[in-house]
Design a protein around this motif. Structure first.
Motif, short mmCIF file in Angstrom:
data_model
loop_
_atom_site.label_atom_id
_atom_site.label_comp_id
_atom_site.label_asym_id
_atom_site.label_seq_id
_atom_site.Cartn_x
_atom_site.Cartn_y
_atom_site.Cartn_z
N ASN A 1 0.84 -1.21 0.00
CA ASN A 1 0.00 0.00 0.00
C ASN A 1 0.87 1.25 0.00
OD1 ASN A 1 -2.22 -1.54 0.06
ND2 ASN A 1 -2.52 -1.44 2.28
N PHE A 2 0.42 2.22 -0.77
CA PHE A 2 1.14 3.51 -0.79
C PHE A 2 0.42 4.45 0.18
CE2 PHE A 2 3.96 3.17 -4.48
CZ PHE A 2 3.47 2.01 -5.07
N SER A 3 1.15 5.28 0.84
CA SER A 3 0.50 6.30 1.69
C SER A 3 0.03 7.44 0.80
CB SER A 3 1.52 6.85 2.68
OG SER A 3 2.46 7.64 1.92
N LEU A 4 -0.76 8.31 1.39
CA LEU A 4 -1.26 9.46 0.63
C LEU A 4 -0.10 10.28 0.09
CD1 LEU A 4 -4.03 10.48 -0.11
CD2 LEU A 4 -4.06 11.92 1.90
N GLU A 5 0.95 10.44 0.93
CA GLU A 5 2.11 11.28 0.50
C GLU A 5 2.76 10.61 -0.72
OE1 GLU A 5 1.48 10.36 3.69
OE2 GLU A 5 0.60 12.36 4.02
N GLN A 6 2.98 9.31 -0.59
CA GLN A 6 3.65 8.62 -1.72
C GLN A 6 2.76 8.70 -2.96
OE1 GLN A 6 3.96 5.05 0.69
NE2 GLN A 6 6.11 4.82 0.13
N LEU A 7 1.44 8.69 -2.72
CA LEU A 7 0.53 8.74 -3.87
C LEU A 7 0.69 10.05 -4.63
CD1 LEU A 7 -2.73 7.10 -2.61
CD2 LEU A 7 -1.52 6.56 -4.70
N ILE B 1 -3.93 7.51 -10.14
CA ILE B 1 -4.97 8.45 -9.71
C ILE B 1 -4.63 9.84 -10.25
CG2 ILE B 1 -6.12 9.55 -7.74
CD1 ILE B 1 -5.28 7.17 -6.03
N GLN B 2 -5.60 10.45 -10.87
CA GLN B 2 -5.44 11.84 -11.32
C GLN B 2 -6.52 12.69 -10.65
OE1 GLN B 2 -5.79 10.78 -15.58
NE2 GLN B 2 -4.05 12.16 -15.89
N VAL B 3 -6.18 13.91 -10.37
CA VAL B 3 -7.18 14.87 -9.88
C VAL B 3 -7.36 15.90 -10.98
CG1 VAL B 3 -7.81 16.45 -8.03
CG2 VAL B 3 -6.34 14.51 -7.54
N ALA C 1 -6.19 7.36 0.33
CA ALA C 1 -6.04 6.80 -1.03
C ALA C 1 -4.98 5.72 -0.96
CB ALA C 1 -5.64 7.90 -2.00
N LEU C 2 -5.28 4.57 -1.50
CA LEU C 2 -4.33 3.45 -1.44
C LEU C 2 -4.24 2.79 -2.81
CD1 LEU C 2 -5.36 1.68 1.90
CD2 LEU C 2 -3.38 3.16 1.51
N VAL D 1 -7.06 0.15 -6.92
CA VAL D 1 -6.90 1.55 -6.50
C VAL D 1 -8.10 1.90 -5.63
CG1 VAL D 1 -6.49 3.90 -7.30
CG2 VAL D 1 -5.91 1.97 -8.77
N GLN D 2 -7.82 2.40 -4.45
CA GLN D 2 -8.91 2.65 -3.49
C GLN D 2 -8.89 4.09 -3.01
OE1 GLN D 2 -8.88 1.26 0.88
NE2 GLN D 2 -10.11 -0.30 -0.16
N ILE D 3 -10.08 4.69 -2.99
CA ILE D 3 -10.22 6.04 -2.45
C ILE D 3 -11.28 5.99 -1.34
CG2 ILE D 3 -10.99 8.40 -2.92
CD1 ILE D 3 -8.48 8.01 -4.33
#
Ligand code: TA6
Length: 334
Positions: free
Chosen positions: A2-8, A18-20, A105-106, A114-116
């Motif tokens: 799992n990636f942390s939010l920061e790594q994401l 993931i794109q915003v 977000a993971l 991909v999970q939000i």
């Protein structure tokens, strides 16, 4: 892994998973991607507006949908909470009209998922419209912490919904006073080739509230439920039972489209969400809906999983969890 939010953030920047982006009317939306699937979710209403596998769009979006504050997007997966239909607050509740926060977000590269997680807490808007009358008759604020978790897999989509009654029991003389009472439905609009080509399996033998016939309780006698006029039904207690063939004979809830030769299997936690709504506005109702094309009823059907007939009641600090999955074509876990 799992990636942390920061790594994401780095992955977000590369847009690999993931794109915003700025969507319609400049509203922010997230685009989730795996090697063979994608999903778009607006922060407004935590509203899924697209779910594709192998580039095939499974969700219907009205070409006339608005993307304005405090108004629901027409199509995709509107979140119906804390009220279904008409009642004390606005029709279908406020969750679909609020901006939700991104809570987590993971990315699981191995599983290619991909999970939000979105979060909605009681806020000025909800506090104004959703009070509870505690036993002493004083109005109190319904305080809640709601998590909506969307997980995109390469060939299916998981939707999870968790609610906690965050009312501290200190705010009333007895816990029974601050009950958080709600209904919930995933009001999913499915894209179809044409309404005459589709039918729903898994409803035979069930009772439904027929909103087109004075809410009369009616028994479903057809194994294939087809739409030939305005249809607005709440099927009750759609759970595996002896009479519906538990085990190998059990017919899961499926949308079959003979036009596109595709099927979608709907799985769900039926203990927490036993009700299934089937809706198509047909000709006259379509004309009355300003954010829906007059002929769009040909290309959509709503099959909505929820807990409607018996609202959930949570005591202070009590939680509710549920899950619903959308599995296109042959990806059925049943
Ligand atoms: O789920 C069916 C239904 O309750 C119909 O009665 C119809 O009103 C539909 O929802 C759409 O409601 P909305 O508030 O999104 O226009």
């Amino acid at each position: 892994m799992n990636f942390s939010l920061e790594q994401l953030q780095s992955l977000w920047n590369k847009g690999k998973y993931i794109q915003v982006l700025k969507g319609n009317n400049d509203l922010s939306k997230l685009v989730l991607k795996t090697s063979t699937s994608s999903c778009e979710i607006y922060i407004h209403g935590a509203h899924i507006t697209s779910f594709k596998t192998n580039s095939i769009e499974h969700l219907f979006m009205s070409e006339k949908s608005g993307f304005q504050d405090m108004k629901a997007i027409r199509g995709g997966v509107p979140l119906i909470w804390p009220q279904f239909g008409n009642g004390k607050i606005q029709t279908h509740g406020f969750a679909r009209n609020c901006d939700w926060e991104i809570h987590k977000a993971l990315v699981d590269e191995k599983a290619q998922s991909v999970q939000i997680e979105f979060l909605l807490r009681n806020n000025d808007y909800s506090d104004k419209i959703w009070n509870c009358n505690i036993t002493s008759g004083k109005e109190a604020i319904n305080s809640f912490h709601t998590i909506y978790r969307v997980t995109l897999h390469p060939d299916f989509l998981d939707l999870e919904f968790d609610v906690k009654n965050t009312c501290t029991s200190g705010s009333s003389s007895s816990d029974s006073a601050n009950i958080l009472e709600f209904q919930l439905a995933f009001h999913t609009y499915y894209q179809i080739s044409n309404i005459e080509n589709v039918y729903v399996l898994g409803l035979e033998g069930r009772e439904y509230i027929d909103k087109m016939n004075n809410h009369k309780i009616t028994k479903e006698l057809n194994d294939k439920v087809q739409i030939t006029n305005e249809t607005d039904r709440v099927y009750l207690n759609v759970v595996p039972t002896q009479s519906t063939g538990v085990g190998k004979n059990y017919q899961p809830l499926q949308l079959i489209d003979n036009g596109s030769k595709t099927s979608i299997t709907l799985t769900y936690d039926y203990q927490s969400m036993p009700d299934v709504v089937v809706w198509n506005p047909w000709i006259e109702k379509s004309k009355k809906m300003e954010d829906f094309g007059d002929n769009e009823y040909h290309n959509m059907i709503c099959i909505e999983i929820g807990t409607i007939n018996t609202p959930v009641k949570l005591s202070p600090n009590q939680s509710f969890q549920t899950k619903h999955s959308i599995l296109p074509s042959n990806k059925s876990s049943l």
